[in-house]
Design a protein around this motif. Structure first.
Motif, PDB file in Angstrom:
ATOM      1  N   ASP A 272      71.976  46.544  19.356  1.00 37.42           N
ATOM      2  CA  ASP A 272      70.875  46.908  20.231  1.00 37.42           C
ATOM      3  C   ASP A 272      70.921  46.025  21.483  1.00 37.42           C
ATOM      4  OD1 ASP A 272      68.537  47.865  21.306  1.00 37.42           O
ATOM      5  OD2 ASP A 272      67.243  46.633  20.025  1.00 37.42           O
ATOM      6  N   ARG A 273      70.686  44.729  21.275  1.00 38.41           N
ATOM      7  CA  ARG A 273      70.666  43.815  22.424  1.00 38.41           C
ATOM      8  C   ARG A 273      71.895  42.904  22.447  1.00 38.41           C
ATOM      9  NH1 ARG A 273      64.481  41.716  22.214  1.00 38.41           N
ATOM     10  NH2 ARG A 273      65.167  40.491  24.004  1.00 38.41           N
ATOM     11  N   LYS A 274      72.897  43.206  21.630  1.00 41.72           N
ATOM     12  CA  LYS A 274      74.090  42.364  21.562  1.00 41.72           C
ATOM     13  C   LYS A 274      75.258  43.191  21.031  1.00 41.72           C
ATOM     14  CE  LYS A 274      75.890  38.222  19.200  1.00 41.72           C
ATOM     15  NZ  LYS A 274      76.915  38.919  18.443  1.00 41.72           N
ATOM     16  N   LEU A 275      76.481  42.717  21.319  1.00 37.32           N
ATOM     17  CA  LEU A 275      77.675  43.373  20.770  1.00 37.32           C
ATOM     18  C   LEU A 275      78.312  42.501  19.690  1.00 37.32           C
ATOM     19  CD1 LEU A 275      77.257  44.522  23.789  1.00 37.32           C
ATOM     20  CD2 LEU A 275      79.454  45.607  23.325  1.00 37.32           C
ATOM     21  N   TYR A 276      79.144  43.121  18.848  1.00 36.59           N
ATOM     22  CA  TYR A 276      79.731  42.444  17.696  1.00 36.59           C
ATOM     23  C   TYR A 276      81.197  42.840  17.567  1.00 36.59           C
ATOM     24  CZ  TYR A 276      74.755  42.265  16.492  1.00 36.59           C
ATOM     25  OH  TYR A 276      73.398  42.078  16.523  1.00 36.59           O
TER      26      TYR A 276
ATOM     27  N   ARG B 161      68.209  39.647  15.930  1.00 40.83           N
ATOM     28  CA  ARG B 161      66.868  40.123  16.239  1.00 40.83           C
ATOM     29  C   ARG B 161      65.917  38.931  16.432  1.00 40.83           C
ATOM     30  NH1 ARG B 161      62.617  42.628  13.511  1.00 40.83           N
ATOM     31  NH2 ARG B 161      63.434  41.733  11.605  1.00 40.83           N
ATOM     32  N   ARG B 162      66.051  37.973  15.513  1.00 38.47           N
ATOM     33  CA  ARG B 162      65.203  36.767  15.618  1.00 38.47           C
ATOM     34  C   ARG B 162      65.500  36.014  16.908  1.00 38.47           C
ATOM     35  NH1 ARG B 162      66.456  35.326  10.457  1.00 38.47           N
ATOM     36  NH2 ARG B 162      67.655  33.541  11.183  1.00 38.47           N
ATOM     37  N   LEU B 163      66.788  35.818  17.190  1.00 41.67           N
ATOM     38  CA  LEU B 163      67.165  35.077  18.405  1.00 41.67           C
ATOM     39  C   LEU B 163      66.678  35.803  19.652  1.00 41.67           C
ATOM     40  CD1 LEU B 163      70.850  34.053  17.586  1.00 41.67           C
ATOM     41  CD2 LEU B 163      68.878  32.515  17.741  1.00 41.67           C
ATOM     42  N   ALA B 164      66.821  37.130  19.656  1.00 38.45           N
ATOM     43  CA  ALA B 164      66.440  37.911  20.833  1.00 38.45           C
ATOM     44  C   ALA B 164      64.935  37.854  21.060  1.00 38.45           C
ATOM     45  CB  ALA B 164      66.901  39.358  20.668  1.00 38.45           C
TER      46      ALA B 164
END
Ligand SMILES: Cc1cc2nc3c(=O)[nH]c(=O)nc-3n(C[C@H](O)[C@H](O)[C@H](O)COP(=O)(O)OP(=O)(O)OC[C@H]3O[C@@H](n4cnc5c(N)ncnc54)[C@H](O)[C@@H]3O)c2cc1C
Ligand code: SF4
Ligand code: SF4
Lengths: 115, 418
Positions: free
Chosen positions: A30-34, A107-110
């Motif tokens: 969602d807000r990051k790539l992997y 999710r927590r970090l974001a």
């Protein structure tokens, strides 16, 4: 080994890395790539183009980013929030497209970063 | 409406990524993918080092592309500039992805070119294997000239032990020649000082840490001091670690800020680029040059022609002076396919239909082969590996008048499917 995308990618997600990955193994949450560690061939092309230096070879991750090695793997090996099945190794991030979900950690970090 | 028809010349990584990007971005399209070799993937198969199995996996997704119904691979087609210009108007777009040309020449006299050496160990065709094996089997030092990743690949394969070699898919014959080589240090002569090194730090770290090779770095004294840019910390540490080899009994000697020259008596002299001071003199040595590549014949001729075919685009090593890694070609392919999409003429043109386009390209070759040749190669390699008891073994394709030779077995060229 494999390359790992760490926290600096959160909310940048410009996809420069995706366009150079020769095996399409970089997937968009969602807000990051992997990076899929089973599919990555360690070519290093992504590391060289990331504008925020988010990408490292797992053995070279800075101390405080170490947990992302496992977290990148978890994105594929465990069912993502709201899903029954893990993503596994689809072998083609373009065919899979944007997934729209992040791992718990990200999710927590974001959310932490946004507040 | 007939589908769009694109012609990709060269099925190396750049041509494969261009094909992939075309399939992904144009709806109804057929790609005719032509290569002078009988099997696809260019340096993706015949360049990348055999002891880097992970990197070799780059061909896995490429196999899916070449097997796509919307792609027709035609091997054994050497495309000339004249034929390309003649056929181009029949296509919506032509992608020239023919890679780089021969190794840059040197004034070192009789040398092996890097293409001969990696072509030999990677079982490419068209290599004079006897010449390479004689030069490498002789009881003398080997000097590799050049500061890129290709020269490190060659040094590494000459220096590693038998166990490592047997664990690769190197042809049995290549392993035998490398193992029989006299154990003498391999010299790597690099013109640049450490601050300008082109090879990547992990390549050196690998030699020392992963492979346990004894590497000595000899450097001109101004090697960091003389230049204002200092090498990146990581590169510096990998070089400094490497210095701690034993002076006499080492596997690899890396000479930085150095040049090689052939003396009148045939000896090879390695000297400093700064003050010309002699570092090493080898009465006899096999010299391998890996100092980059010139443009290939197709690009040279196209550039010399009075006009450039208006719908032709250049991708990968054909256009960028043999710079860049696999991922660079991918980005390049995405960029040109975007241009192609924007430049497409709307509606009809004098385009060929897919069948006619395939026939036109096939007619350029005396003995064209389809993708069946690739499948048969893969099958034959599995068979050969089973026979020799190794996990995998690369076999050398030797196209000739009497068909293809796979390893020890001989088989007929496959007919074109009808
Ligand atoms: C020894 C070596 C090791 C390498 N290792 C790595 C690595 O580990 N990681 C990495 O990222 N990159 C590596 N590279 C770089 C990588 O191989 C190149 O970036 C890539 O192969 C360039 O792709 P290309 O398609 O432009 O050229 P090529 O791979 O050379 O493909 C060109 C194709 O065009 C065909 N062709 C040429 N002329 C004609 C013609 N007139 N008509 C028809 N067909 C033609 C050729 O047969 C060939 O198949 C290595 C390169 C070398 C030389
Ligand atoms: S290039 Fe860097 S910031 Fe951009 S998407 Fe990739 S990892 Fe994220
Ligand atoms: S190292 Fe190469 S294969 Fe791995 S994710 Fe990065 S670009 Fe893709």
């Amino acid at each position: 080994m494999a390359y790992v995308i760490s926290s600096a990618c959160i909310d940048v997600t410009d996809q420069s890395c995706v366009s150079v990955c020769p095996v399409d193994c970089i997937y968009e949450g969602d807000r990051k790539l992997y990076v899929n560690p089973n599919e990555c061939i360690d070519c290093g092309a992504c590391e060289a183009v990331c504008p925020v230096t988010a990408i490292y070879l797992s053995t070279r991750l800075p101390e405080e980013e170490r947990l992302h090695a496992e977290d990148n793997a978890r994105f594929f090996a465990e069912p993502l929030p709201g899903r029954d099945e893990p993503l596994g190794d689809p072998g083609d991030s373009v065919a899979v497209g944007r997934i729209g979900v992040d791992t718990e950690l990200v999710r927590r970090l974001a959310e932490g970063g946004a507040s | 409406m007939t589908p769009r028809v694109c012609w990709v010349v060269g099925a190396g990584p750049a041509g494969m990524y261009a094909t992939q990007a075309i399939l992904r971005s144009l709806e109804d399209v057929h790609v005719v993918l032509a290569d002078r070799r009988r099997v696809p993937f260019g340096l993706g198969r015949f360049g990348i080092a055999p002891d880097h199995p992970k990197m070799r996996r780059v061909v896995t997704p490429l196999e899916r592309i070449v097997e796509d119904d919307r792609v027709t691979f035609i091997g054994g087609v050497e495309v000339s500039a004249a034929r390309l210009a003649e056929l181009a108007p029949g296509f919506d777009a032509v992608v020239i992805a023919s890679g780089a040309g021969a190794d840059h020449p040197t004034d070192l006299g009789d040398t092996l070119a890097s293409r001969e050496v990696f072509g030999w160990y990677n079982a490419d065709h068209g290599v004079d294997t006897a010449r390479v094996e004689e030069a490498l089997g002789a009881d003398r030092e080997v000097v590799v000239v050049g500061g890129g990743n290709v020269s490190i690949d060659i040094v590494r394969l000459l220096a590693v032990g038998e166990d490592r070699l047997r664990a690769t898919d190197l042809p049995e014959r290549v392993v035998d020649v490398l193992v029989a080589r006299p154990r003498r240090p391999v010299h790597l002569v690099v013109r640049s000082a450490a601050s300008e090194l082109k090879f990547s730090a992990p390549m050196i770290t690998e030699l020392v840490h992963e492979l346990g090779l004894r590497v000595r770095v000899r450097r001109h004294e101004s090697y960091w001091g003389g230049s204002s840019d200092s090498p990146s910390d990581e590169r510096r540490s990998s070089l400094e670690l490497a210095v701690s080899g034993d002076d006499l009994d080492v596997d690899v000697v890396i000479h930085l800020g150095a040049q090689a020259a052939r003396a009148a008596d045939g000896a090879i002299e390695i000297s400093s680029t700064v003050d010309g001071g002699s570092l090493v003199r080898l009465a006899e040595a096999t010299v391998i040059t890996a100092i980059g590549y010139g443009p290939g014949a197709l690009m040279t001729d196209l550039r010399a022609a009075p006009s450039w075919p208006e719908n032709a685009y250049v991708c990968g090593w054909a256009g960028n002076g043999a710079k860049g890694v696999l991922g660079t070609n991918k980005a390049d392919a995405l960029r040109i396919v975007e241009q192609i999409r924007e430049g497409l003429a709307p509606g009809d043109s004098r385009r060929l239909d897919p069948a006619a386009a395939v026939a036109a390209v096939r007619s350029l070759a005396d003995d064209p082969v389809g993708i069946e040749e690739w499948r048969a190669t893969v099958d034959a390699e599995i068979l050969e590996a089973t026979r020799t008891g190794r996990g995998v073994e690369r076999i050398r394709l030797q196209p000739g008048a009497d068909g293809l030779q796979f390893g020890t077995e001989r088989k007929e060229s496959l007919p074109w499917p009808t």
